[in-house]
Scaffold this motif. Structure first.
Motif, mmCIF file in Angstrom:
data_model
loop_
_atom_site.group_PDB
_atom_site.id
_atom_site.type_symbol
_atom_site.label_atom_id
_atom_site.label_comp_id
_atom_site.label_asym_id
_atom_site.label_seq_id
_atom_site.Cartn_x
_atom_site.Cartn_y
_atom_site.Cartn_z
ATOM 1 N N PHE A 157 40.713 37.226 38.177
ATOM 2 C CA PHE A 157 39.868 36.321 37.392
ATOM 3 C C PHE A 157 40.667 35.169 36.768
ATOM 4 O O PHE A 157 41.497 35.367 35.882
ATOM 5 N N GLU A 231 29.327 26.884 37.099
ATOM 6 C CA GLU A 231 30.091 27.556 38.149
ATOM 7 C C GLU A 231 29.258 27.601 39.424
ATOM 8 O O GLU A 231 28.025 27.492 39.399
ATOM 9 N N TRP A 233 29.497 29.388 43.702
ATOM 10 C CA TRP A 233 30.137 30.415 44.510
ATOM 11 C C TRP A 233 29.889 30.115 45.976
ATOM 12 O O TRP A 233 28.882 29.509 46.353
ATOM 13 N N CYS A 258 38.850 28.814 41.055
ATOM 14 C CA CYS A 258 39.468 29.673 40.037
ATOM 15 C C CYS A 258 39.665 31.095 40.539
ATOM 16 O O CYS A 258 40.559 31.797 40.065
ATOM 17 N N GLU A 259 38.832 31.507 41.480
ATOM 18 C CA GLU A 259 39.032 32.793 42.140
ATOM 19 C C GLU A 259 38.883 32.601 43.637
ATOM 20 O O GLU A 259 37.951 31.930 44.106
ATOM 21 N N VAL A 322 35.117 30.990 43.920
ATOM 22 C CA VAL A 322 34.354 30.619 42.736
ATOM 23 C C VAL A 322 34.945 29.324 42.191
ATOM 24 O O VAL A 322 36.164 29.197 42.062
ATOM 25 N N GLU A 324 34.541 26.519 38.961
ATOM 26 C CA GLU A 324 33.976 26.353 37.620
ATOM 27 C C GLU A 324 34.379 24.993 37.071
ATOM 28 O O GLU A 324 35.361 24.382 37.526
ATOM 29 N N PRO A 355 30.833 36.969 45.640
ATOM 30 C CA PRO A 355 31.465 36.295 44.501
ATOM 31 C C PRO A 355 30.523 36.135 43.312
ATOM 32 O O PRO A 355 30.960 36.185 42.156
ATOM 33 N N LYS A 356 29.246 35.972 43.582
ATOM 34 C CA LYS A 356 28.266 35.827 42.505
ATOM 35 C C LYS A 356 28.172 37.119 41.690
ATOM 36 O O LYS A 356 28.172 37.100 40.455
ATOM 37 N N ARG A 359 31.450 37.820 39.690
ATOM 38 C CA ARG A 359 31.535 36.971 38.498
ATOM 39 C C ARG A 359 30.607 37.469 37.393
ATOM 40 O O ARG A 359 30.939 37.436 36.209
ATOM 41 N N PRO A 362 32.075 41.421 35.963
ATOM 42 C CA PRO A 362 33.520 41.366 36.223
ATOM 43 C C PRO A 362 34.258 42.680 36.041
ATOM 44 O O PRO A 362 35.258 42.914 36.717
#
Length: 526
Positions: A157, A231, A233, A258-259, A322, A324, A355-356, A359, A362
């Protein structure tokens, strides 16, 4: 003083310091705390559980005076024997009750937490304030602690842009082997405000990634950032490992996601075989809630529910990203660039459920420390340069192919997770699953309702020996590329791969901060 007499003396002292609930010699507890997800260590003599920094200091000082070794333990999620004793006469220093968030400073944008605070606890405290740490935890953050994360290293993360735990730290309070408290960064000044890390030599870095071998972490200060307002995805499927591997390298270089994480077909099948992502009402509710807008949340939740488990081909390599940011337009532009990067190497965009969901949820229960049917599970990993990532992944796949007969014989399943750490580091994590009996730590960690659904396997030492050999071969391949590793512990040959000059310097530091060699002895190969 003889060891037995010293232990008895220390026991009496620690009972006075910690009270009846802070000291235990109960056998089942000592056995539990002397194992990790991968292996059982030598059973510890006792467990000491301080509730305050002062108790931590006094405990460490008493053990130092009587020459008793201590292994620090956080959430117990290691798989490299990082905290398990490798010799008799060792006590476990359980830091789980050092779980207070000391200060959230919104004006100066830092947060100080005790070492036993979990990543989820920190997330829950900061999210209502619209704040977070840049790196904000691993997938195991429900159990994993910030102290353990700093000692061992973490990914996922925020790591795609901000790097790992240590990259978000501004200072520490560490208890040295004799009980002396040491602060680092600007926190070490007489005024002691821990807002900046790099004041003089970076003493903070000394205790990052040390597997708890140089001192006992008491408090950690992280810098804060505003929680991004938007954000998005995306998931991409690839027809080959090479295309997926190259796509992740290209995405990492863009410094936009970011991920970033990906799976090979084997790991994709395992994940899809586990409890349905779409069937979990709580999971979908969290997706809806995470959007901050009811209509958008319902739309995203409906997409997942409609896709069910069929949102991805089970024989494809997949990459999940992801993005953001502070503006919808900025996020859209960044995502457009990433989609172009993946399309250029043959990526096909598919439903972005994974990914959704990750996120929005988490820190889930760590049920994945067992395989889908209840098999034992263990990863091993390496961090290589971005350009070497695709080459190393191929070398590992070729190595596994050479072991296919043995893997089939012992019903060993393998898979790959990949991720990125900033723009320069490429993480590859092969995982193994095989039929084998589970440990007390699995019984204690996996949710009871989930555990009841799983098969139980008898002891299978030959299969475990085959996994042990294969893990060793994986590490050899990684180290031939100059790889780095998280949670070095007693698994990775850290001291063996260092240059002579670097190893001598490390030994000198160890001798200075731990002259009796009683702080997690054996970790880092020291």
């Amino acid at each position: 003083m003889e060891t037995a007499t010293a232990t008895q003396t220390v026991a009496a002292i620690l009972k006075q310091i910690l009270g009846p609930s802070g000291y235990s010699e109960e056998l089942a507890a000592r056995e539990l705390f002397s194992q990790d997800i991968w292996a059982k260590g030598v059973t510890a003599d006792f467990i000491a559980t301080p509730e305050t920094v002062e108790q931590l200091q006094q405990t460490v000082a008493a053990c130092h005076e009587h020459n008793i070794a201590l292994n620090p333990r956080g959430g117990g999620m290691s798989y490299t024997s990082s905290t398990t004793p490798d010799r008799p006469g060792v006590g476990i220093l359980d830091l789980s009750r050092l779980d207070k968030i000391v200060e959230i400073n919104k004006d100066d944008m830092y947060v100080t937490a005790q070492a036993g605070v979990s990543w989820k606890q920190l997330y829950d405290a900061l999210k209502p304030l619209g704040l977070r740490t840049p790196f904000w935890g691993p997938l195991s953050g429900l159990n994993s602690t910030v102290g353990g994360g700093l000692s061992q290293g973490n990914a996922i993360f925020g790591a795609g842009i901000y790097g790992t735990t240590a990259d978000s730290v501004t200072g520490l309070t560490v208890i040295l082997a004799d009980g002396t408290p040491v602060r680092t960064g600007t926190g070490a000044t007489k005024v002691g405000k821990p807002f900046w890390r790099y004041y003089g030599p970076d003493l903070t870095g000394l205790f990052c990634g040390d597997s708890g071998a140089l001192g006992f972490k008491a408090e950690i200060t992280f810098r804060l950032i505003p929680w991004p307002e938007f954000e998005d995805w995306a998931t991409f499927e690839f027809s080959s490992r090479e295309a997926c591997a190259n796509a992740m390298a290209a995405v990492a270089r863009q410094n936009l996601a970011c991920e970033v994480f990906g799976f090979d077909p084997s790991l994709t099948r395992v994940r899809l075989k586990r409890a349905s992502l779409a069937a979990d009402t709580k999971t979908l509710a969290n997706v809806v809630k995470a959007q901050g807008n009811l209509l958008k949340g319902l739309q995203e939740g409906a997409k997942i529910a409609m896709a069910g488990r069929n949102f991805m081909e089970s024989d494809s390599w997949s990459l999940h990203v992801v993005v953001e940011g502070r503006s919808k337009a900025g996020v859209a532009d960044d995502m457009k660039r990433l989609k172009a990067v993946c399309a250029a190497v043959g990526g096909k965009e598919s439903e972005n459920s994974i990914p959704k969901i990750v996120r929005a949820n988490p820190f889930t229960a760590p049920n994945t420390i067992l395989g889908a049917e209840g098999e034992r599970w263990v990863p091993v990993h390496g961090i290589v340069s971005v350009s070497d990532g695709p080459k190393v992944w191929k070398a590992l796949e070729d190595y596994f192919a050479s072991l296919s007969e043995e893997f089939t014989k012992y019903e060993i399943l393998t898979g790959f997770l990949i991720s990125s750490l900033g723009t320069t580091a490429y993480l590859i994590e092969p995982v193994f699953m095989w039929p084998e009996e589970i440990f007390a730590i699995h019984e204690q960690t996996v949710e009871p309702a989930h555990l009841k659904k799983l098969k139980r396997f008898p002891p299978n030492p030959d299969a475990t020996a085959a996994v042990t050999k294969a893990r060793r071969g994986v590490v050899d391949i990684f180290d031939s590329y100059g790889a780095a590793h998280f949670q070095i512990g007693r698994c990775y040959p850290y001291s063996e791969v260092l240059s002579d000059a670097s190893l001598n310097l490390l030994k000198a530091v160890k001798a200075m901060v731990d002259p009796k060699g009683n702080v997690n002895p054996g970790a880092l190969g020291l």
